[in-house]
Design a protein around this motif. Structure first.
Motif, PDB file in Angstrom:
ATOM      1  N   ASP A  39       0.833  -1.210   0.000  1.00 12.47           N
ATOM      2  CA  ASP A  39       0.000   0.000   0.000  1.00 12.47           C
ATOM      3  C   ASP A  39       0.867   1.260   0.000  1.00 12.47           C
ATOM      4  O   ASP A  39       0.580   2.220  -0.708  1.00 12.47           O
ATOM      5  CB  ASP A  39      -0.940   0.004   1.204  1.00 12.47           C
ATOM      6  N   LYS A  40       1.932   1.250   0.790  1.00 16.52           N
ATOM      7  CA  LYS A  40       2.858   2.398   0.802  1.00 16.52           C
ATOM      8  C   LYS A  40       3.537   2.541  -0.556  1.00 16.52           C
ATOM      9  O   LYS A  40       3.740   3.652  -1.046  1.00 16.52           O
ATOM     10  CB  LYS A  40       3.913   2.234   1.896  1.00 16.52           C
ATOM     11  N   GLN A  43       1.149   4.241  -2.898  1.00 17.63           N
ATOM     12  CA  GLN A  43       1.085   5.689  -2.654  1.00 17.63           C
ATOM     13  C   GLN A  43       2.279   6.390  -3.288  1.00 17.63           C
ATOM     14  O   GLN A  43       2.126   7.458  -3.904  1.00 17.63           O
ATOM     15  CB  GLN A  43       1.047   5.970  -1.149  1.00 17.63           C
TER      16      GLN A  43
END
Length: 99
Positions: A39-40, A43
């Motif tokens: 998820d990071k 981003q």
């Protein structure tokens, strides 16, 4: 008869049991952190694509599509590490969409 030194079967089974318990404790934590890392990474990828949209826009005076960025070799793919795709809105804002 000589007395041979070594591990008994019980000692080996205890060691294997301890290793198994440690693995059972660690595996859920590793998978949880793996999804958080992906998820990071997504981003960060969205921010990178946003920067490439600005670069393309400065060079060509038009907001690009994702395919134009790929064709122009600004980005290699439209896929995030977590499997989601990125989209470019009509205002040039980049967002991820779950698949």
């Amino acid at each position: 008869m000589m007395k041979e030194k070594g591990f008994t079967l019980i000692e080996m089974l205890i060691v294997l049991m301890v290793i198994s318990v440690l693995l059972l404790i660690m595996i859920p934590n590793i998978t949880k952190h793996n999804s958080m890392i992906n998820d990071k990474g997504c981003q960060a990828f969205v921010k990178t694509v946003q920067a490439q949209v600005k670069a393309y826009q400065m060079e060509n005076d038009v907001i690009p599509t994702v395919q134009q960025l790929i064709d122009g070799k600004y980005i290699k793919s439209n896929k995030c590490p977590n499997g989601h795709t990125v989209q470019i809105g009509s205002d040039g804002e980049v967002s991820e969409s779950g698949s």
